[in-house]
Design a protein around this motif. Sequence first.
Motif, mmCIF file in Angstrom:
data_model
loop_
_atom_site.group_PDB
_atom_site.id
_atom_site.type_symbol
_atom_site.label_atom_id
_atom_site.label_comp_id
_atom_site.label_asym_id
_atom_site.label_seq_id
_atom_site.Cartn_x
_atom_site.Cartn_y
_atom_site.Cartn_z
ATOM 1 N N UNK A 77 0.911 -1.132 -0.207
ATOM 2 C CA UNK A 77 0.080 -0.069 -0.231
ATOM 3 C C UNK A 77 1.129 1.328 0.196
ATOM 4 N N UNK A 78 1.739 1.040 0.816
ATOM 5 C CA UNK A 78 2.939 3.097 0.269
ATOM 6 C C UNK A 78 3.903 2.754 0.091
ATOM 7 N N UNK A 79 4.189 1.226 -0.747
ATOM 8 C CA UNK A 79 5.294 1.217 -2.114
ATOM 9 C C UNK A 79 6.563 0.192 -1.523
ATOM 10 N N UNK A 80 7.702 0.798 -1.996
ATOM 11 C CA UNK A 80 8.566 0.184 -2.105
ATOM 12 C C UNK A 80 9.578 0.107 -2.847
ATOM 13 N N UNK A 81 11.089 0.793 -2.203
ATOM 14 C CA UNK A 81 11.964 1.670 -2.728
ATOM 15 C C UNK A 81 13.698 0.697 -3.141
ATOM 16 N N UNK A 82 13.341 0.107 -1.818
ATOM 17 C CA UNK A 82 14.632 -0.975 -1.681
ATOM 18 C C UNK A 82 15.347 -2.204 -2.026
ATOM 19 N N UNK A 83 15.742 -2.627 -2.797
ATOM 20 C CA UNK A 83 15.493 -3.556 -3.489
ATOM 21 C C UNK A 83 17.651 -4.308 -4.478
ATOM 22 N N UNK A 103 8.970 -2.522 5.259
ATOM 23 C CA UNK A 103 8.582 -2.028 6.292
ATOM 24 C C UNK A 103 7.490 -1.758 6.862
ATOM 25 N N UNK A 104 7.255 -1.282 7.400
ATOM 26 C CA UNK A 104 5.739 -0.982 8.046
ATOM 27 C C UNK A 104 5.216 0.253 7.355
ATOM 28 N N UNK A 105 4.670 0.436 6.703
ATOM 29 C CA UNK A 105 4.191 1.872 5.886
ATOM 30 C C UNK A 105 5.058 2.610 6.186
ATOM 31 N N UNK A 106 6.249 2.704 6.022
ATOM 32 C CA UNK A 106 7.255 3.742 6.042
ATOM 33 C C UNK A 106 8.006 4.370 6.931
ATOM 34 N N UNK A 107 7.741 3.291 8.163
ATOM 35 C CA UNK A 107 8.434 3.395 9.013
ATOM 36 C C UNK A 107 10.141 3.233 9.293
ATOM 37 N N UNK A 108 10.357 2.305 7.854
ATOM 38 C CA UNK A 108 11.956 1.769 7.511
ATOM 39 C C UNK A 108 12.591 0.873 8.236
ATOM 40 N N UNK A 109 11.649 0.445 9.632
ATOM 41 C CA UNK A 109 12.201 -0.806 10.322
ATOM 42 C C UNK A 109 11.353 -1.466 10.178
ATOM 43 N N UNK A 110 12.475 -2.786 9.550
ATOM 44 C CA UNK A 110 11.508 -4.386 9.290
ATOM 45 C C UNK A 110 12.785 -5.610 8.701
ATOM 46 N N UNK A 111 12.584 -5.868 7.796
ATOM 47 C CA UNK A 111 13.499 -6.987 8.107
ATOM 48 C C UNK A 111 13.736 -7.032 5.856
ATOM 49 N N UNK A 112 14.698 -8.089 5.706
ATOM 50 C CA UNK A 112 15.207 -7.955 4.184
ATOM 51 C C UNK A 112 14.374 -9.244 3.838
ATOM 52 N N UNK A 113 13.241 -9.533 2.662
ATOM 53 C CA UNK A 113 12.173 -10.492 2.194
ATOM 54 C C UNK A 113 13.661 -10.647 0.889
ATOM 55 N N UNK A 160 3.285 15.730 7.693
ATOM 56 C CA UNK A 160 3.944 14.870 8.710
ATOM 57 C C UNK A 160 3.017 13.597 8.484
ATOM 58 N N UNK A 161 3.979 12.967 8.499
ATOM 59 C CA UNK A 161 3.584 10.942 8.140
ATOM 60 C C UNK A 161 4.049 10.344 10.017
ATOM 61 N N UNK A 162 3.060 10.078 10.000
ATOM 62 C CA UNK A 162 2.420 9.556 11.621
ATOM 63 C C UNK A 162 3.622 8.711 11.882
ATOM 64 N N UNK A 163 4.075 7.493 10.469
ATOM 65 C CA UNK A 163 5.276 6.752 10.940
ATOM 66 C C UNK A 163 6.704 7.345 10.383
ATOM 67 N N UNK A 164 6.571 8.517 10.362
ATOM 68 C CA UNK A 164 8.089 9.233 10.768
ATOM 69 C C UNK A 164 9.001 8.395 11.725
ATOM 70 N N UNK A 165 10.544 7.520 10.787
ATOM 71 C CA UNK A 165 11.812 7.711 11.919
ATOM 72 C C UNK A 165 12.026 8.785 11.940
ATOM 73 N N UNK A 166 12.100 9.831 11.472
ATOM 74 C CA UNK A 166 13.586 11.078 10.925
ATOM 75 C C UNK A 166 12.801 12.246 11.308
#
Length: 639
Positions: A67-73, A87-97, A558-564
């Motif tokens: 839903x919120x896209x993917x750019x790191x591959x 990650x989860x909804x753009x929070x940049x916290x997750x795992x490699x698939x 503002x993004x509610x999941x923004x880690x920066x």
Amino acid sequence: MTQNTDAKPDPAMPEWEKRFRAPRVSLPDWAEDAPDRSLYVSNVTGTFELYAWDRTTDGHRQVTDRPNGTTDGVLTPDGEQIWWFSDTDGDEFGIWMRQPFEGGDDEPAVPGLAPSFPAGLAIGRDGTAVVGRSTDEDGTTIHLCRPGEEPVEIYRHRESAGVADLSHDGTLLVVEHTEHGDAMHSALRVTRPDGTTVAELDDSEGGTRELGLAALGFAPVPGDSRLLIAHQRTGRWEPMIWEPLTGTTTELAVDLPGDVSADWYPDGTALLVSHSHQARSDLWRYDIEARTLTRVETPPGSVAEATARPRAAFAGAGEGAGTGTGTDGVDIEYLWSSAAQPPRVNSATGTVILDPPGMKAPPSVPVEDAWVEGPGGTVHALVQKPAGEGPFPTVFDVHGGPTWHDSDAFAGQPAAWVDHGFAVVRVNYRGSTGYGRAWTDALKHRVGLIELEDIAAVREWAVASGLADPRRTVLGGGSWGGYLTLLGLGTQPDSWAVGLAAVPVADYVTAYHDEMEALKSLDRTLLGGSPEEVPERFAASSPLTYVDDVKAPVFISAGVNDPRCPIRQVENYVERLERRGAPHEVYRYDAGHGSLVVEERIKQLRLEIDFALRHLPDPAPDQDQGRGQDQGRSPAGRE
């Protein structure tokens, strides 16, 4: 590429919206040992996602769909698998698939590794992966992950670090780290896969000398341990070859002004040089043995990415020859644009490599240069303006980073403002890259206040030159640009009629405590310590300190999941505005540090334009244009 190519754009659709909705693609990355297999990012479905491209069949396949896209591959060297970060909804916290190149089910790429912020990834030819992780609890850790075995931690440090590259044979690993405590200037360590040190290169001298290094990649040749790096020893970024096994370094004869980066040609005999100077960039081929530069022809503007790809076996005879690349069997591919012309993926042969289906983005107006004397030296600004005579309502669109710079490249946001009758000024303030190390490193301790001095100088020029209507100047930007917007509204309250701050730092102390660990390290470098160690500097550089002085209506998104730029510190600033009854609007959206959804980007910009048009005063052509007017309360001397 899954899009209805028969669909025609609505003729009533504004030009500025077409620029956002028009499909675009990134420069395709290619598998090192299977260069006919590529991976790229596209918004063709309306959300930026990863796509696999088999060049032998010209088959395109969407890899991710979130839903919120993917750019790191990234592709594995053999091209058999695609790793992507979840990650989860753009929070940049997750795992490699990972997913097979030909398609199939996704699965965790490294079972056993807990979620984290990413800190680099390198994948070897034997399936070994080196995974960098960053968490608030552990700082940076790096893990050796062999197929069928449990991950093994090989590095740990509280300061920021990252995996840079593995050698061709997988026997050497290079790590960029800031163990000396200066997050703006990395050092390099080459290790064996088990983490044992082979060689160190640190130009910072323990943090006493502000010089940085960056790893650009090991030579792509079996048995070759040469490492291409970038250094700042001459006051700018330029490439050098380091042999970590012997400790020798080889300076390169790259006599070009501005910053220079490079990447290897596939046979390791030459480098593809990316040259950036005065907000433009171009390409060159550097022959390592002959020490000669040959220009690779590109149009005037900016080359965002470039690669020297081995020519596919199916390519027509002679294709790519005679382009000035200097090496047979290699195609130079690059992503190019200018402020006036939309991006395209070209080959040095002049052909378009990848052209997405659907409508094309309308062009915009070219950019003009302005050179303004500021308190710290000459400031470079880029100007776009609508038809007609000024003074115009003017948007000062401030870039993020801060270590970044605006360039003569296509961007939908400034083009949209021009369409609405605004001039747009983009300032490469002190702290920006591309103007030498001293300009970038000037951003210390009086953070935010330094950049705003340069912006104020350019604003004064814009008014004095007749470009900008002083009563109708807008300060806006995203990320660090959003931070400077809020800080500028409070420290220069008489200069700005409207403020537009996207994903900003608004309360610097709370932002520090809530942000990702790597950004804490950067803030300690910029301000000389933590909020507890240098509270006066954080207070002087925090927009919250000056919120009661803000006069202009302000729009904040503002993004509610923004880690920066986390949401809590934005809410603290908004609460203070509300307490005063100050005119403001806030838009919160369910994503992180910006959105990868096209319609969401359009919505946010539409809200900003509408806010500005509603709150700007009417033009007063008979009024003094403000030459020499007070530019607002000066923050100079606040340490």
